[in-house]
Scaffold this motif. Structure first.
Motif, mmCIF file in Angstrom:
data_model
loop_
_atom_site.group_PDB
_atom_site.id
_atom_site.type_symbol
_atom_site.label_atom_id
_atom_site.label_comp_id
_atom_site.label_asym_id
_atom_site.label_seq_id
_atom_site.Cartn_x
_atom_site.Cartn_y
_atom_site.Cartn_z
ATOM 1 N N ILE A 43 -49.541 -34.899 -125.915
ATOM 2 C CA ILE A 43 -48.165 -35.010 -126.424
ATOM 3 C C ILE A 43 -47.334 -33.829 -125.947
ATOM 4 O O ILE A 43 -47.755 -32.677 -126.032
ATOM 5 N N SER A 44 -46.156 -34.150 -125.443
ATOM 6 C CA SER A 44 -45.159 -33.140 -125.105
ATOM 7 C C SER A 44 -43.805 -33.679 -125.549
ATOM 8 O O SER A 44 -43.246 -34.569 -124.909
ATOM 9 N N GLU A 45 -43.310 -33.163 -126.672
ATOM 10 C CA GLU A 45 -42.066 -33.634 -127.269
ATOM 11 C C GLU A 45 -40.958 -32.619 -127.004
ATOM 12 O O GLU A 45 -40.972 -31.521 -127.569
ATOM 13 N N SER A 54 -40.767 -27.529 -125.636
ATOM 14 C CA SER A 54 -41.342 -28.746 -126.196
ATOM 15 C C SER A 54 -42.369 -28.405 -127.257
ATOM 16 O O SER A 54 -42.954 -27.322 -127.257
ATOM 17 N N ARG A 55 -42.583 -29.363 -128.153
ATOM 18 C CA ARG A 55 -43.731 -29.300 -129.052
ATOM 19 C C ARG A 55 -44.910 -29.909 -128.299
ATOM 20 O O ARG A 55 -44.799 -30.990 -127.726
#
Length: 324
Positions: A43-45, A54-55
Motif C-alpha cells: 500500500i502506498s496512499e 504517502s502513507r
C-alpha cells in the motif's frame, strides 16, 4: 575617483569565491526523513495535503528506507497509524503494530540507517489526545507509564533514538529510567523539548489521523508567544537525560533555535513541519516560487540559526539537489 577600500562584494563575485567564504553549509547528512506507516501490504496512499508524501505499508516503507539510505540521508523517523484505537492508546506499544514492525523490518534491511521512533499517544487514542484522560483533562503522571511502554517497545523493535513528542512533564526522566532498566543503555533520547501549540501541524494531523476529538492541545503544548518558557523546558529535559534537544516547528521559531544554541552544547534538532512543507509545495505548484531555491534557502536558515539536525519532508528532494 572615490576610494573604496572595503568592498564586501569582492567576496561575492563568483560561485567559486562565494563557496570559499560561505559561513553555513547544508549537507544531506543533516537530514532526518519522516515516514508514515499503516496496516496492510503493498500500500502506498498519497497524502493530499502533503504532495510527494504517502502513507506506506511496512513492505513499502522498507523500500523507501533503502532509497533514503542510498541517497546518503542518515536517518528516518517513523510515525504510524494503528489497526485499532482505544482510550489509552495501547496499540502504541503493541509489537504487532505497524510502527514496531516497520522499525524491525527496516533495521534488518538497512542496519546502518538510524531509526528514530516517535513516542506519543495521539495517533493511537480514540480521543486523539497525547495521554490518558481524566474527564477532558490529560493526566500527566498517569500518562508517563504508558509512554515508558511505547519507548521500550520501539527500542525492542530496533530504534536507535526515542523521540517523545507528547509534552508531558517528566517524560524524559521516565523514559530514560525505563530504557535503562530494560538494558537499552545506548538508545538515545531526542526530546521534543520545545514544542509549540502551532497551526503549522494541520497536514500532519491529516496524515496521521491524530486530530483531537475535542478541545485542543494548548494545555500541554507551549504557547507560541513564550520564549523564556522554552529555556525552562530545555533545562529540564537536559537535566532529565535528553541527548538531543528539539525545537518544533522550525521556521517560525528560528529565534528560539538561536537562544537554545547559545544556551546548551547538546545537539539541536529542528522539525521542518508539515504546514511549512505544504505551503512551499502549494506555492511551487502554482508557479509562484522556485521550489529548489526556496527549500535549500529555508533549510540553510535552520542550520544558520544553530541546528545540527533537520527533520524534513523535503529531505529526498534536497538530497538530490545537493548532490546534483
Amino acid at each position: 575617483m572615490f576610494e573604496q577600500r572595503l568592498r564586501p562584494r569582492r567576496m561575492r563575485i563568483s560561485e567559486g569565491v562565494r563557496s570559499m567564504v560561505r559561513e553555513t553549509s547544508l549537507s544531506v547528512k543533516d537530514f532526518v526523513y519522516p515516514i508514515f506507516v499503516i496496516p496492510g501490504e503493498n500500500i502506498s496512499e498519497p497524502i493530499p495535503s502533503m504532495p510527494g508524501c504517502s502513507r506506506l505499508s511496512v513492505d513499502k516503507a522498507v523500500e523507501l528506507a533503502k532509497e533514503v539510505y542510498d541517497l546518503g540521508i542518515p536517518s528516518i523517523e517513523v510515525f504510524g497509524l494503528p489497526e485499532y484505537k482505544d482510550e489509552i492508546g495501547s496499540s502504541a506499544w503493541d509489537m504487532k503494530s505497524p510502527v514496531q514492525r516497520a522499525i524491525a523490518a527496516i533495521k534488518k534491511a538497512v542496519p546502518e540507517l538510524v531509526i528514530v521512533g516517535d513516542v506519543c499517544l495521539c495517533q493511537y487514542t480514540s480521543h486523539g489526545h497525547c495521554g490518558k484522560l481524566d474527564g477532558h483533562y490529560v493526566d500527566n503522571d498517569a500518562t508517563l507509564p504508558l509512554l515508558q511502554k511505547v519507548a521500550v517497545s520501539q527500542a525492542e523493535a530496533g530504534a536507535d533514538i526515542i523521540a517523545p513528542s507528547d509534552m508531558m512533564d517528566g517524560r524524559v526522566r521516565a523514559i530514560r529510567e525505563a530504557l535503562d532498566e530494560n538494558k537499552f543503555l545506548n538508545v538515545s533520547i531526542m526530546s521534543y523539548a520545545v514544542k509549540y501549540a502551532s497551526g503549522y501541524y494541520g497536514p500532519f494531523r491529516d496524515a496521521a489521523d491524530s486530530a483531537p476529538q475535542f478541545g485542543d492541545r494548548r494545555a500541554y503544548q507551549m504557547d507560541p508567544a513564550n520564549a523564556h518558557e522554552a529555556m525552562k523546558e530545555v533545562a529540564l529535559d537536559v537535566e532529565e537525560g535528553a541527548d538531543i534537544i528539539m525545537v518544533k516547528p522550525a521556521l517560525a521559531y528560528l529565534d528560539i533555535v538561536r537562544r537554545v544554541r547559545d544556551r546548551i552544547e547538546h545537539p539541536i534538532a529542528v522539525y521542518n513541519v508539515s504546514g511549512e512543507y505544504a505551503m512551499v509545495k502549494a506555492a511551487a505548484a502554482n508557479g509562484w516560487i522556485d521550489e529548489k531555491r526556496i527549500v535549500l534557502e529555508t533549510l540553510t536558515s535552520m542550520k544558520r540559526a544553530g541546528s545540527d539536525i533537520i527533520i524534513t519532508y523535503h529531505a529526498i528532494d534536497a538530497a538530490k539537489w545537493l548532490k546534483g
